[in-house]
Write an enzyme that holds these catalytic residues in place. Structure first.
Site, PDB file in Angstrom:
ATOM      1  N   CYS A   1      -5.066  12.933  12.277  1.00  0.00           N
ATOM      2  CA  CYS A   1      -5.727  11.634  12.170  1.00  0.00           C
ATOM      3  C   CYS A   1      -5.617  10.995  13.553  1.00  0.00           C
ATOM      4  CB  CYS A   1      -5.080  10.775  11.088  1.00  0.00           C
ATOM      5  SG  CYS A   1      -3.636   9.937  11.662  1.00  0.00           S
TER       6      CYS A   1
ATOM      7  N   ASP B   1       4.317  20.270   7.254  1.00  0.00           N
ATOM      8  CA  ASP B   1       5.185  21.452   7.118  1.00  0.00           C
ATOM      9  C   ASP B   1       6.465  21.157   6.341  1.00  0.00           C
ATOM     10  OD1 ASP B   1       5.436  19.964   9.712  1.00  0.00           O
ATOM     11  OD2 ASP B   1       7.334  21.035   9.749  1.00  0.00           O
ATOM     12  N   GLN B   2       6.979  19.939   6.425  1.00  0.00           N
ATOM     13  CA  GLN B   2       8.227  19.620   5.701  1.00  0.00           C
ATOM     14  C   GLN B   2       7.996  19.540   4.197  1.00  0.00           C
ATOM     15  OE1 GLN B   2      11.212  19.325   7.559  1.00  0.00           O
ATOM     16  NE2 GLN B   2       9.790  20.151   9.073  1.00  0.00           N
TER      17      GLN B   2
ATOM     18  N   LYS C   1       0.851  -1.210   0.000  1.00  0.00           N
ATOM     19  CA  LYS C   1       0.000   0.000   0.000  1.00  0.00           C
ATOM     20  C   LYS C   1       0.878   1.249   0.000  1.00  0.00           C
ATOM     21  CE  LYS C   1      -1.789   1.487   4.020  1.00  0.00           C
ATOM     22  NZ  LYS C   1      -1.471   2.868   4.341  1.00  0.00           N
ATOM     23  N   ASN C   2       1.909   1.276   0.840  1.00  0.00           N
ATOM     24  CA  ASN C   2       2.704   2.494   1.019  1.00  0.00           C
ATOM     25  C   ASN C   2       3.748   2.709  -0.061  1.00  0.00           C
ATOM     26  OD1 ASN C   2       1.102   3.031   3.162  1.00  0.00           O
ATOM     27  ND2 ASN C   2       2.622   2.554   4.734  1.00  0.00           N
TER      28      ASN C   2
ATOM     29  N   ARG D   1       0.280  14.857  12.674  1.00  0.00           N
ATOM     30  CA  ARG D   1       0.818  14.542  11.359  1.00  0.00           C
ATOM     31  C   ARG D   1       0.796  15.751  10.410  1.00  0.00           C
ATOM     32  NH1 ARG D   1      -1.404   8.769   9.647  1.00  0.00           N
ATOM     33  NH2 ARG D   1       0.353   8.849   8.197  1.00  0.00           N
ATOM     34  N   PRO D   2       1.467  16.816  10.795  1.00  0.00           N
ATOM     35  CA  PRO D   2       1.525  17.993   9.926  1.00  0.00           C
ATOM     36  C   PRO D   2       2.288  17.711   8.635  1.00  0.00           C
ATOM     37  CG  PRO D   2       3.020  18.227  11.764  1.00  0.00           C
ATOM     38  CD  PRO D   2       2.261  16.977  12.012  1.00  0.00           C
TER      39      PRO D   2
ATOM     40  N   ARG E   1      -4.820  10.803   4.332  1.00  0.00           N
ATOM     41  CA  ARG E   1      -3.777  11.812   4.404  1.00  0.00           C
ATOM     42  C   ARG E   1      -2.743  11.667   3.296  1.00  0.00           C
ATOM     43  NH1 ARG E   1      -2.246  13.830   8.117  1.00  0.00           N
ATOM     44  NH2 ARG E   1      -0.089  13.590   7.501  1.00  0.00           N
TER      45      ARG E   1
ATOM     46  N   ASP F   1       4.750   0.804  12.074  1.00  0.00           N
ATOM     47  CA  ASP F   1       3.546   0.138  11.562  1.00  0.00           C
ATOM     48  C   ASP F   1       3.436  -1.306  12.037  1.00  0.00           C
ATOM     49  OD1 ASP F   1       3.500   1.802   8.319  1.00  0.00           O
ATOM     50  OD2 ASP F   1       2.971   2.447  10.338  1.00  0.00           O
TER      51      ASP F   1
ATOM     52  N   ILE G   1       7.688   7.553  16.924  1.00  0.00           N
ATOM     53  CA  ILE G   1       7.337   8.274  15.688  1.00  0.00           C
ATOM     54  C   ILE G   1       6.060   9.089  15.854  1.00  0.00           C
ATOM     55  CG2 ILE G   1       6.845   8.046  13.218  1.00  0.00           C
ATOM     56  CD1 ILE G   1       9.627   7.043  13.831  1.00  0.00           C
TER      57      ILE G   1
ATOM     58  N   ARG H   1      -8.642  -0.562   4.736  1.00  0.00           N
ATOM     59  CA  ARG H   1      -7.787   0.423   4.059  1.00  0.00           C
ATOM     60  C   ARG H   1      -6.447  -0.204   3.676  1.00  0.00           C
ATOM     61  NH1 ARG H   1      -7.782   6.179   6.912  1.00  0.00           N
ATOM     62  NH2 ARG H   1      -6.406   6.416   5.146  1.00  0.00           N
TER      63      ARG H   1
HETATM   64  C1  EPZ Z   1       4.197   7.105   6.350  1.00  0.00           C
HETATM   65  O1  EPZ Z   1       3.376   8.107   6.910  1.00  0.00           O
HETATM   66  C2  EPZ Z   1       3.313   5.884   6.221  1.00  0.00           C
HETATM   67  N1  EPZ Z   1       2.204   6.182   5.301  1.00  0.00           N
HETATM   68  C3  EPZ Z   1       2.780   5.493   7.602  1.00  0.00           C
HETATM   69  O2  EPZ Z   1       2.020   4.293   7.449  1.00  0.00           O
HETATM   70  C4  EPZ Z   1       3.970   5.215   8.506  1.00  0.00           C
HETATM   71  O3  EPZ Z   1       3.494   4.905   9.794  1.00  0.00           O
HETATM   72  C5  EPZ Z   1       4.872   6.463   8.557  1.00  0.00           C
HETATM   73  O4  EPZ Z   1       5.285   6.806   7.228  1.00  0.00           O
HETATM   74  C6  EPZ Z   1       6.118   6.239   9.393  1.00  0.00           C
HETATM   75  O5  EPZ Z   1       6.846   5.156   8.879  1.00  0.00           O
HETATM   76  C7  EPZ Z   1       2.442   6.147   3.970  1.00  0.00           C
HETATM   77  O6  EPZ Z   1       3.552   5.899   3.514  1.00  0.00           O
HETATM   78  C8  EPZ Z   1       1.269   6.432   3.077  1.00  0.00           C
HETATM   79  P1  EPZ Z   1       6.089  10.571   8.358  1.00  0.00           P
HETATM   80  P2  EPZ Z   1       3.881   9.648   6.898  1.00  0.00           P
HETATM   81  O7  EPZ Z   1       5.947  11.804   7.529  1.00  0.00           O
HETATM   82  O8  EPZ Z   1       4.766   9.886   5.747  1.00  0.00           O
HETATM   83  C9  EPZ Z   1       6.197  14.082  11.552  1.00  0.00           C
HETATM   84  C10 EPZ Z   1       0.187   2.901   7.707  1.00  0.00           C
HETATM   85  O9  EPZ Z   1      -0.202   2.350   8.728  1.00  0.00           O
HETATM   86  N2  EPZ Z   1       6.092  15.001  10.391  1.00  0.00           N
HETATM   87  O10 EPZ Z   1       7.253   9.673   8.114  1.00  0.00           O
HETATM   88  O11 EPZ Z   1       2.670  10.496   7.085  1.00  0.00           O
HETATM   89  C11 EPZ Z   1       4.958  13.216  11.723  1.00  0.00           C
HETATM   90  O12 EPZ Z   1       3.986  13.906  12.493  1.00  0.00           O
HETATM   91  C12 EPZ Z   1       0.625   4.348   7.765  1.00  0.00           C
HETATM   92  O13 EPZ Z   1       0.308   2.345   6.580  1.00  0.00           O
HETATM   93  C13 EPZ Z   1       6.076  16.371  10.614  1.00  0.00           C
HETATM   94  O14 EPZ Z   1       6.123  16.832  11.765  1.00  0.00           O
HETATM   95  O15 EPZ Z   1       4.766   9.707   8.219  1.00  0.00           O
HETATM   96  C14 EPZ Z   1       5.505  11.995  12.435  1.00  0.00           C
HETATM   97  O16 EPZ Z   1       5.582  12.270  13.820  1.00  0.00           O
HETATM   98  C15 EPZ Z   1       0.310   4.955   9.106  1.00  0.00           C
HETATM   99  N3  EPZ Z   1       5.986  17.211   9.549  1.00  0.00           N
HETATM  100  C16 EPZ Z   1       6.920  11.849  11.876  1.00  0.00           C
HETATM  101  O17 EPZ Z   1       7.249  13.122  11.305  1.00  0.00           O
HETATM  102  C17 EPZ Z   1       5.930  16.757   8.254  1.00  0.00           C
HETATM  103  O18 EPZ Z   1       5.877  17.583   7.316  1.00  0.00           O
HETATM  104  C18 EPZ Z   1       7.056  10.801  10.783  1.00  0.00           C
HETATM  105  O19 EPZ Z   1       5.997  10.996   9.889  1.00  0.00           O
HETATM  106  C19 EPZ Z   1       5.953  15.356   8.043  1.00  0.00           C
HETATM  107  C20 EPZ Z   1       6.042  14.503   9.119  1.00  0.00           C
END
Ligand code: EPZ
Length: 417
Positions: free
Chosen positions: A117, A125-126, A22-23, A122-123, A93, A305, A327, A397
């Protein structure tokens, strides 16, 4: 709403095939926006999140056709509406990943902010900061990100934290930018590598995917390609946990242990035997597991995950385990549901202390997010008696044909409307 009724206590035996990841599929579906030629994708999992993303890109003007087997052909020649509306983005998202490709291909995009969510704020901003570094004018108003630019310009981007979809969004923006982009502190997840492989098949020049230093040389145009989605390592890990906790013996095909080292190491510590061949991974479980502590971290560390699934198997293991979630700030919602089944879990901020109990007892529980629902399925498979899991739309999902695959492994599980 659908529910899942599980009668626990049966060890899982047999063989099932693992679906496409999926990811990996979600960002790769967005990559079709980068070219006016058809992108042919194989091994695409049939999941609600995938259907949501297909509806989102279709309303932008992308033509989606099935290729007659398990593949899709995406043709964005008619792309004429670079907008991702709130009512679609709020349900998933990952929709934010259309932002980079739209700005790269169209020079503009209007994408709803995803909002929080269940597992955290899960902002994004990056994602925004990186696009601004590449020259995009970004306005965030009325809950939407408005991005415009004549042509993105290569830049050196250092993300504040490791972000998987942030890395993927910025990589897709950079492939058509003018000049070289470097993404430092990049996510190293295998799904990032799968996306890079697909982009390079389309004529992009991405180097270093899989490391924390990705270098992209922008090109003028991308062309169509054919790409097969990598296997889902989290679905693989989930079935391994289900077999481990039920004292089972299973064989998973169309998958690979390559990307699951940190999970396999932990399963070996619980007392399971795990063997891997080219695209097969097998697990033989002991009658009762030993408790094993985990600490989530970005790849190649233990995946967040898989955290909920390990909380479930530790709830009936010998000993006490500490589960540390680093995380997401709110990813323990499965704990209270597992406690309803008789688990002994104490939460203290980002630590969960799980003391194994002799057995769990079936009850009605509620799914709160995708991986939490997977942990409730695992608990239900080992609990004595019947477990009814409500709100399993969360499960649909991310797990393709789950009751069919579990039934094939001998579980007593059925969907009740
Ligand atoms: C991806 O989410 C996955 N989703 C998630 O899988 C997975 O849990 C996560 O990566 C961590 O491995 C997809 O790939 C579609 P992050 P993502 O950006 O990209 C913070 C599942 O169960 N952050 O790596 O949204 C964020 O809040 C899902 O399949 C910012 O602050 O996660 C988190 O604390 C759930 N600002 C951390 O970084 C930003 O701009 C890591 O989030 C981006 C992220």
């Amino acid at each position: 709403m659908d529910k899942l009724l599980i009668h626990g206590g049966t060890p899982l035996f047999g063989e099932v095939d693992i679906s496409g990841a999926k990811n990996a599929a979600l960002p790769i579906l967005c990559a079709c926006l980068l070219t006016a030629e058809p992108l042919h994708l194989r091994n695409v999992p049939q999941l609600n999140d995938i259907s949501t993303m297909l509806r989102l890109i279709a309303q932008m003007g992308v033509e989606v056709t099935m290729d007659g087997s398990d593949g899709l052909i995406l043709d964005s020649r008619g792309l004429n509406n670079p907008v991702a509306p709130y009512d679609m983005v709020k349900t998933m998202r990952a929709s934010i990943m259309v932002l980079g490709p739209l700005v790269a291909r169209c020079g503009e995009a209007r994408v709803s902010l995803p909002g929080g969510c269940a597992i955290g704020a899960r902002p994004v901003d990056q994602h925004i900061k990186g696009l601004q570094a590449m020259g995009a004018e970004i306005l965030v108003e009325q809950g939407y990100v408005h991005a415009t630019v004549k042509r993105l310009k290569g830049a050196r981007i250092i993300t504040d934290m490791v972000t998987v979809t942030g890395t993927e969004n910025l990589m897709m923006a950079a492939v058509l930018a003018d000049g070289e982009t470097i993404i430092e502190n990049a996510a190293r997840e295998p799904e990032v590598v799968d996306l890079a492989n697909c982009l390079n098949a389309m004529g992009a020049r991405v180097a270093g995917a899989g490391t924390d230093h990705i270098v992209i040389q922008g090109v003028e145009l991308l062309h169509g390609a054919t790409h097969s989605i990598m296997p889902d390592r989290i679905e693989t890990g989930t079935y391994l946990c289900a077999a481990a906790v039920t004292g089972g013996n299973i064989r998973l095909t169309n998958t690979s242990a390559t990307y699951l080292d940190s999970v396999v190491v932990k399963l070996l510590e619980t007392g399971c035997e795990v063997t891997a061949e080219s695209n097969v991974i097998s697990l033989k479980a002991p009658p009762r597991l030993k408790a094993v502590s985990v600490r989530t971290s970005p790849y190649p560390g233990f995946p967040t995950d898989m955290q909920a699934q390990f909380m479930a198997i530790n709830s009936v293991a010998d000993g006490t385990a500490v589960i540390r979630e680093t995380i997401f700030e709110n990813r323990f919602m499965h704990a209270v549901e597992l406690i309803r089944l008789g688990a002994d879990i104490k939460i203290d901020a980002s630590n969960a202390t799980v003391t194994g109990v002799p057995h769990l007892d079936g009850a009605t529980v509620m799914a709160t997010d995708l991986r939490a629902s997977a942990s409730l399925v695992i608990a239900g498979l080992v609990a004595q008696g019947e477990t009814l899991i409500e709100r399993i739309y969360h499960l649909d999902r991310g797990y393709e044909r789950i009751e069919e695959k579990l039934t094939r492994l001998g579980a007593s599980v059925r969907r009740v409307r």
